[in-house]
Structures are given as C-alpha cells and as structure tokens.
Scaffold this motif. Structure first.
Motif, mmCIF file in Angstrom:
data_model
loop_
_atom_site.group_PDB
_atom_site.id
_atom_site.type_symbol
_atom_site.label_atom_id
_atom_site.label_comp_id
_atom_site.label_asym_id
_atom_site.label_seq_id
_atom_site.Cartn_x
_atom_site.Cartn_y
_atom_site.Cartn_z
ATOM 1 N N ILE A 136 0.868 -1.175 0.000
ATOM 2 C CA ILE A 136 0.000 0.000 0.000
ATOM 3 C C ILE A 136 0.909 1.230 0.000
ATOM 4 N N SER A 137 0.336 2.400 -0.181
ATOM 5 C CA SER A 137 1.134 3.633 -0.240
ATOM 6 C C SER A 137 1.621 4.007 1.164
ATOM 7 N N PRO A 138 2.689 4.797 1.247
ATOM 8 C CA PRO A 138 3.156 5.257 2.560
ATOM 9 C C PRO A 138 2.093 5.992 3.359
ATOM 10 N N LEU A 139 1.324 6.830 2.711
ATOM 11 C CA LEU A 139 0.275 7.566 3.413
ATOM 12 C C LEU A 139 -0.794 6.617 3.970
ATOM 13 N N GLU A 140 -1.198 5.650 3.167
ATOM 14 C CA GLU A 140 -2.182 4.668 3.623
ATOM 15 C C GLU A 140 -1.611 3.812 4.757
ATOM 16 N N PHE A 141 -0.338 3.472 4.666
ATOM 17 C CA PHE A 141 0.328 2.688 5.706
ATOM 18 C C PHE A 141 0.315 3.438 7.034
ATOM 19 N N GLU A 142 0.665 4.722 6.996
ATOM 20 C CA GLU A 142 0.639 5.528 8.218
ATOM 21 C C GLU A 142 -0.768 5.624 8.778
ATOM 22 N N GLN A 143 -1.740 5.873 7.912
ATOM 23 C CA GLN A 143 -3.113 6.019 8.378
ATOM 24 C C GLN A 143 -3.630 4.725 9.001
ATOM 25 N N THR A 144 -3.321 3.599 8.384
ATOM 26 C CA THR A 144 -3.727 2.301 8.923
ATOM 27 C C THR A 144 -3.119 2.086 10.308
ATOM 28 N N TYR A 145 -1.843 2.416 10.440
ATOM 29 C CA TYR A 145 -1.162 2.266 11.720
ATOM 30 C C TYR A 145 -1.809 3.157 12.786
ATOM 31 N N ASP A 147 -4.780 4.462 12.848
ATOM 32 C CA ASP A 147 -6.135 3.992 13.148
ATOM 33 C C ASP A 147 -6.093 2.837 14.144
ATOM 34 N N LYS A 148 -5.148 1.913 13.965
ATOM 35 C CA LYS A 148 -5.009 0.777 14.894
ATOM 36 C C LYS A 148 -4.607 1.266 16.284
ATOM 37 N N VAL A 149 -3.680 2.200 16.348
ATOM 38 C CA VAL A 149 -3.243 2.750 17.645
ATOM 39 C C VAL A 149 -4.416 3.433 18.338
ATOM 40 N N GLN A 150 -5.202 4.181 17.573
ATOM 41 C CA GLN A 150 -6.341 4.881 18.157
ATOM 42 C C GLN A 150 -7.360 3.872 18.719
ATOM 43 N N LYS A 151 -7.602 2.783 18.009
ATOM 44 C CA LYS A 151 -8.536 1.756 18.488
ATOM 45 C C LYS A 151 -8.031 1.121 19.774
ATOM 46 N N VAL A 152 -6.738 0.837 19.826
ATOM 47 C CA VAL A 152 -6.143 0.248 21.033
ATOM 48 C C VAL A 152 -6.264 1.225 22.205
ATOM 49 N N ASN A 153 -5.988 2.485 21.950
ATOM 50 C CA ASN A 153 -6.081 3.486 23.014
ATOM 51 C C ASN A 153 -7.513 3.654 23.519
ATOM 52 N N LYS A 154 -8.482 3.585 22.618
ATOM 53 C CA LYS A 154 -9.898 3.690 23.045
ATOM 54 C C LYS A 154 -10.309 2.476 23.860
ATOM 55 N N ALA A 155 -9.796 1.295 23.503
ATOM 56 C CA ALA A 155 -10.149 0.072 24.203
ATOM 57 C C ALA A 155 -9.516 0.018 25.595
#
Length: 156
Positions: A136-145, A147-155
């Motif tokens: 995937i593109s670098p921008l998409e890679f960063e966004q995916t990462y 998003d995952k961090v944000q989900k973990v932090n919310k949980a």
C-alpha cells in the motif's frame, strides 16, 4: 538533476517507518541552510521530533549549524564508501529519476520543482505501493497504523 539553466539538487527526508517523504526541497546549491529549513519543517509538521536522522558525510551534514539544529536527535552517518548505509533514500532518489525525471528534458528550476512536487506529493507518498508497507502507499500505511493505535487506546 540537470536543467537547461544548470543543476538543481533534491534534498529529501524519509520516515523509515512508512517510507514516506516527509520533507523535501529543491535548490540550486548544496548549502547547509537548505538542510536546516527541511529539518525545521519536519519539526513543525510532525507530531514528534525525529529520534534518529541518518545522512551521508557531506559538508552540510557535518556543519556546526546542522549539529546545532539536530541537537537532541541521534545523528547517524554513512561510513565512507558505504552507500548502502543510506540505502532507503538512495533508492528513492533512483526511483524518482527512473520513474519521472529521466523522461523529461527539464528546462528550468520551476519545471523541475513542479515535476518533483507532482511525483512526491501526487504519486510516491499517496499512490505508489511499497513492499515494505504491505503493498500500500506510505500515506495509507501511516493512516492504517494510526487507526489501529487509536482503536487500542480507546479500548484501554
């Protein structure tokens, strides 16, 4: 890169996590001030300062001004005659030449700047896939990462 008006020099900073070009500039000289402005731009636009900055041993990267602006950041230098120490950015510079710049007989600094902007910001960071990023593109890679961090932090 050669232009009909003379050489112009691309200086770029890559985030090795995502392979995204996070700062770049085109100039007609290799002066230290060009590097200083790029580092200041990175510091102003990223959520945190770089932890490590790797470069070759060019005079602009060993100058007093460079050392001052990168105080608090680990400076890593390629060994003399070891270009593969800086392989990621060397690869990027080869790619931009092969995929874009070599196709043109560049007439001016302004044309070179438009080409580089179009390639980096319009394609390389946003569209071009990278094996390091799971194709995937670098921008998409960063966004995916993030998003995952944000989900973990919310949980938590």
């Amino acid at each position: 890169m050669p232009t009909k008006e003379g050489f112009v020099y691309l200086t770029s900073i890559m985030d090795l996590f995502s392979r995204r070009i996070i700062s770049w500039d085109l100039s007609t000289t290799l002066e230290t001030t060009n590097i200083i402005s790029l580092i200041n731009k990175v510091k102003a636009t990223r959520k945190s300062n770089p932890k490590i900055i790797h470069s070759d041993r060019g005079s602009q990267f060993t100058s007093k001004e460079y050392c001052e602006i990168t105080a608090g950041i680990t400076r890593s230098y390629s060994k003399k005659a070891y270009p593969w120490d800086n392989a990621c950015i060397e690869s990027f510079h080869a790619i931009i030449k092969r995929e874009c710049l070599n196709e043109y007989n560049i007439s001016s600094y302004n044309e070179a700047r438009r080409l580089v902007f179009s390639y980096i910001d319009g394609f390389y960071n946003t569209v071009r896939i990278h094996s390091h990023c799971g194709y995937i593109s670098p921008l998409e890679f960063e966004q995916t990462y993030f998003d995952k961090v944000q989900k973990v932090n919310k949980a938590a």
